[in-house]
Motif scaffolding. Structure first.
Motif, PDB file in Angstrom:
ATOM      1  N   PRO A 164     -27.335  41.474 116.176  1.00 55.60           N
ATOM      2  CA  PRO A 164     -27.368  40.844 117.506  1.00 55.60           C
ATOM      3  C   PRO A 164     -28.483  41.396 118.391  1.00 55.60           C
ATOM      4  N   THR A 165     -29.626  40.743 118.348  1.00 53.92           N
ATOM      5  CA  THR A 165     -30.789  41.188 119.116  1.00 53.92           C
ATOM      6  C   THR A 165     -31.025  40.265 120.309  1.00 53.92           C
ATOM      7  N   ASN A 166     -32.173  40.498 120.973  1.00 57.06           N
ATOM      8  CA  ASN A 166     -32.567  39.598 122.065  1.00 57.06           C
ATOM      9  C   ASN A 166     -33.013  38.231 121.540  1.00 57.06           C
ATOM     10  N   GLY A 167     -33.088  38.088 120.215  1.00 61.94           N
ATOM     11  CA  GLY A 167     -33.468  36.794 119.636  1.00 61.94           C
ATOM     12  C   GLY A 167     -32.284  35.950 119.219  1.00 61.94           C
ATOM     13  N   THR A 168     -31.057  36.445 119.447  1.00 64.29           N
ATOM     14  CA  THR A 168     -29.880  35.743 118.889  1.00 64.29           C
ATOM     15  C   THR A 168     -28.792  35.311 119.880  1.00 64.29           C
ATOM     16  N   PRO A 169     -28.893  35.583 121.187  1.00 70.83           N
ATOM     17  CA  PRO A 169     -27.715  35.376 122.046  1.00 70.83           C
ATOM     18  C   PRO A 169     -27.146  33.957 122.029  1.00 70.83           C
ATOM     19  N   PHE A 170     -28.005  32.956 121.967  1.00 73.86           N
ATOM     20  CA  PHE A 170     -27.479  31.588 122.083  1.00 73.86           C
ATOM     21  C   PHE A 170     -26.912  31.099 120.757  1.00 73.86           C
ATOM     22  N   ARG A 171     -27.425  31.630 119.667  1.00 73.82           N
ATOM     23  CA  ARG A 171     -26.810  31.349 118.373  1.00 73.82           C
ATOM     24  C   ARG A 171     -25.399  31.941 118.342  1.00 73.82           C
ATOM     25  N   SER A 172     -25.287  33.175 118.824  1.00 78.32           N
ATOM     26  CA  SER A 172     -23.966  33.815 118.840  1.00 78.32           C
ATOM     27  C   SER A 172     -22.995  33.040 119.729  1.00 78.32           C
ATOM     28  N   LEU A 173     -23.483  32.540 120.855  1.00 75.23           N
ATOM     29  CA  LEU A 173     -22.596  31.787 121.761  1.00 75.23           C
ATOM     30  C   LEU A 173     -22.112  30.508 121.095  1.00 75.23           C
ATOM     31  N   ILE A 174     -23.001  29.854 120.360  1.00 71.89           N
ATOM     32  CA  ILE A 174     -22.621  28.594 119.693  1.00 71.89           C
ATOM     33  C   ILE A 174     -21.694  28.900 118.511  1.00 71.89           C
ATOM     34  N   GLU A 175     -22.079  29.878 117.689  1.00 74.88           N
ATOM     35  CA  GLU A 175     -21.304  30.125 116.465  1.00 74.88           C
ATOM     36  C   GLU A 175     -19.962  30.785 116.725  1.00 74.88           C
ATOM     37  N   SER A 176     -19.831  31.451 117.862  1.00 74.81           N
ATOM     38  CA  SER A 176     -18.518  32.027 118.203  1.00 74.81           C
ATOM     39  C   SER A 176     -17.637  30.980 118.887  1.00 74.81           C
ATOM     40  N   GLY A 177     -18.214  29.796 119.147  1.00 79.40           N
ATOM     41  CA  GLY A 177     -17.442  28.735 119.816  1.00 79.40           C
ATOM     42  C   GLY A 177     -17.287  28.966 121.310  1.00 79.40           C
ATOM     43  N   THR A 178     -18.053  29.928 121.844  1.00 80.17           N
ATOM     44  CA  THR A 178     -17.963  30.219 123.292  1.00 80.17           C
ATOM     45  C   THR A 178     -18.490  29.031 124.098  1.00 80.17           C
ATOM     46  N   ILE A 179     -19.604  28.483 123.655  1.00 80.94           N
ATOM     47  CA  ILE A 179     -20.114  27.248 124.274  1.00 80.94           C
ATOM     48  C   ILE A 179     -20.465  26.269 123.150  1.00 80.94           C
ATOM     49  N   LYS A 180     -20.507  24.991 123.510  1.00 82.00           N
ATOM     50  CA  LYS A 180     -20.953  23.988 122.543  1.00 82.00           C
ATOM     51  C   LYS A 180     -22.469  23.915 122.598  1.00 82.00           C
ATOM     52  N   GLY A 181     -23.087  23.628 121.470  1.00 83.42           N
ATOM     53  CA  GLY A 181     -24.541  23.457 121.466  1.00 83.42           C
ATOM     54  C   GLY A 181     -24.972  22.403 122.476  1.00 83.42           C
ATOM     55  N   SER A 182     -24.162  21.367 122.626  1.00 80.41           N
ATOM     56  CA  SER A 182     -24.526  20.277 123.548  1.00 80.41           C
ATOM     57  C   SER A 182     -24.371  20.697 125.012  1.00 80.41           C
ATOM     58  N   HIS A 183     -23.834  21.895 125.229  1.00 80.92           N
ATOM     59  CA  HIS A 183     -23.722  22.405 126.599  1.00 80.92           C
ATOM     60  C   HIS A 183     -24.776  23.478 126.896  1.00 80.92           C
ATOM     61  N   LEU A 184     -25.777  23.520 126.021  1.00 84.24           N
ATOM     62  CA  LEU A 184     -26.891  24.456 126.234  1.00 84.24           C
ATOM     63  C   LEU A 184     -28.170  23.656 126.490  1.00 84.24           C
ATOM     64  N   ILE A 185     -28.839  23.974 127.588  1.00 85.11           N
ATOM     65  CA  ILE A 185     -30.100  23.305 127.920  1.00 85.11           C
ATOM     66  C   ILE A 185     -31.185  24.363 128.022  1.00 85.11           C
ATOM     67  N   GLN A 186     -32.235  24.191 127.229  1.00 82.30           N
ATOM     68  CA  GLN A 186     -33.324  25.168 127.208  1.00 82.30           C
ATOM     69  C   GLN A 186     -34.561  24.563 127.878  1.00 82.30           C
ATOM     70  N   ILE A 187     -35.112  25.284 128.831  1.00 85.30           N
ATOM     71  CA  ILE A 187     -36.260  24.766 129.589  1.00 85.30           C
ATOM     72  C   ILE A 187     -37.438  25.739 129.473  1.00 85.30           C
ATOM     73  N   GLY A 188     -38.590  25.206 129.075  1.00 88.96           N
ATOM     74  CA  GLY A 188     -39.818  26.020 129.037  1.00 88.96           C
ATOM     75  C   GLY A 188     -40.180  26.543 127.659  1.00 88.96           C
ATOM     76  N   ILE A 189     -39.511  26.014 126.632  1.00 87.03           N
ATOM     77  CA  ILE A 189     -39.795  26.471 125.257  1.00 87.03           C
ATOM     78  C   ILE A 189     -41.263  26.150 124.938  1.00 87.03           C
ATOM     79  N   ARG A 190     -41.965  27.136 124.371  1.00 85.42           N
ATOM     80  CA  ARG A 190     -43.402  26.878 124.207  1.00 85.42           C
ATOM     81  C   ARG A 190     -43.937  27.084 122.800  1.00 85.42           C
ATOM     82  N   ASP A 191     -45.156  26.611 122.650  1.00 87.13           N
ATOM     83  CA  ASP A 191     -45.846  26.647 121.363  1.00 87.13           C
ATOM     84  C   ASP A 191     -45.989  28.073 120.817  1.00 87.13           C
ATOM     85  N   PHE A 192     -45.981  28.142 119.513  1.00 91.57           N
ATOM     86  CA  PHE A 192     -46.308  29.372 118.774  1.00 91.57           C
ATOM     87  C   PHE A 192     -45.442  30.568 119.164  1.00 91.57           C
ATOM     88  N   ALA A 193     -44.241  30.268 119.642  1.00 93.59           N
ATOM     89  CA  ALA A 193     -43.327  31.341 120.048  1.00 93.59           C
ATOM     90  C   ALA A 193     -42.018  31.239 119.262  1.00 93.59           C
TER      91      ALA A 193
END
Ligand SMILES: N=CN[C@@H](CCC(=O)O)C(=O)O
Ligand SMILES: [Mn+2]
Ligand SMILES: [Mn+2]
Length: 320
Positions: A164-193
């Protein structure tokens, strides 16, 4: 004549203008009982960061930067001078055990939200790994939670490669059933990152993704209104997660994972102020600032402004 009129406690011998209230003066240490409408708490965890990070120092740096600014918004003619931010202090992290530290964050947020459900919590990371336990604790009270994440990265990495690193929090939230993927909105995702695998993972799980191209080509306020409209039909509360590396490297030199082509700070600040106007937006975290690599505290200063903009929106709409 009184002796030593000009001698003050160390650090207190500073100029004071009687007509200026500093944003830092809004902070009141929690007395264990009484709480105002706004609460701040530090989650100083950065041993979980993939890249070397001193983000554990950010809660202190951001609080300190509040002393550089006043409480008055000329743009909205709103003064926050009467608003109190209850400072709940920082959560004690385990020196070596990341999972234990995350449990402490989840437990503390769960307990605080249970006791003070009316408080708008502002959680200061730490690296982005803190959002998994923080949202988990928050969700125990609010049940159906939506998240609006500002970030250059999806943070949907697999956990097999590094835990569980800084690269995994939203995967953990979805896979633990804490939130639904459809209830996550990501803004500002950028190229080559990010890798295509994680973009596809997000899409497969119904995550809404606004890339930097969307941010450049559309009005940020329109994106925010659309996002809140989408979530408010389905959730009871919205949690905002602000990874400061959503900003272009020119605006956020203090983030470990900097890069070009990011958001400008005015867009982020407008977005957060607008989010603050919605009653359903109940909490926010600010993560990924490493004050030890920052330049003149530029990134921590912007984080202090993110807090003030959020509160400006809340005050404008009459929620605080
Ligand atoms: N929250 C940040 N996540 C980024 C950066 C990780 C790092 O380099 O520390 C990611 O997963 O790529
Ligand atoms: Mn990021
Ligand atoms: Mn992130």
């Amino acid at each position: 004549m009184q002796p030593f009129r000009f001698l003050k406690e160390s650090g207190k011998a500073v100029f004071q203008d009687r007509y200026v209230k500093k944003a830092s003066e809004m902070l009141h240490t929690w007395d264990g009982n009484q709480a105002g409408r706004i609460g701040i708490i530090g989650a100083p965890l950065s041993k979980s960061s993939i890249s070397h990070s001193g983000a554990a120092f950010a809660p202190g740096a951001i609080r300190k930067m509040l002393s550089s600014y006043s409480t008055y918004s000329i743009e909205e003619d709103i003064d926050l001078s009467d608003s109190v931010i209850t400072d709940y202090g920082d959560i004690v992290m385990h020196p070596t055990d990341i999972v234990e530290s995350q449990k402490r964050i989840a437990e503390t947020i769960e307990q605080l939200v249970a006791v003070h459900p009316d408080v708008l919590f502002i959680i200061l990371g730490g690296d982005h790994s803190i959002s998994f336990p923080a949202v988990s604790g928050f969700q125990k009270h609010w049940r159906k939670v939506g998240v609006i994440q500002f970030d250059a990265h999806h943070d949907l990495r697999n956990l097999d490669d590094g835990g569980p690193t800084n690269g995994t929090p939203f995967r953990s939230l979805i896979e633990s059933g804490t939130i639904k993927g459809s209830h996550l909105i990501q803004i500002g995702i950028r190229d080559f990152a990010n890798s295509k695998t994680y973009t596809e993972y997000g899409k497969r799980h119904g995550v809404s993704i606004y890339t930097m191209k969307d941010v450049r080509n559309r009005d940020i306020k329109e994106i925010i209104e659309e996002s809140v409209q989408q979530l408010e039909r389905e959730v009871d509360a919205i949690y905002i997660s602000v990874d400061m590396d959503v900003l272009d490297q020119a605006y956020a030199p203090g983030c470990p994972a900097i890069g070009p082509g990011g958001m400008d700070s005015a867009s982020l600040l407008d977005a957060v102020a607008l989010l603050g106007e919605y009653e359903i937006v109940k909490a926010m975290d600010i993560v990924e600032i490493d004050p030890t690599i920052d330049f003149r505290d530029v990134t921590s200063r912007t984080a202090a402004w993110v807090i003030m903009q959020f509160l400006k929106g809340k005050k404008k709409a009459g929620w605080v």
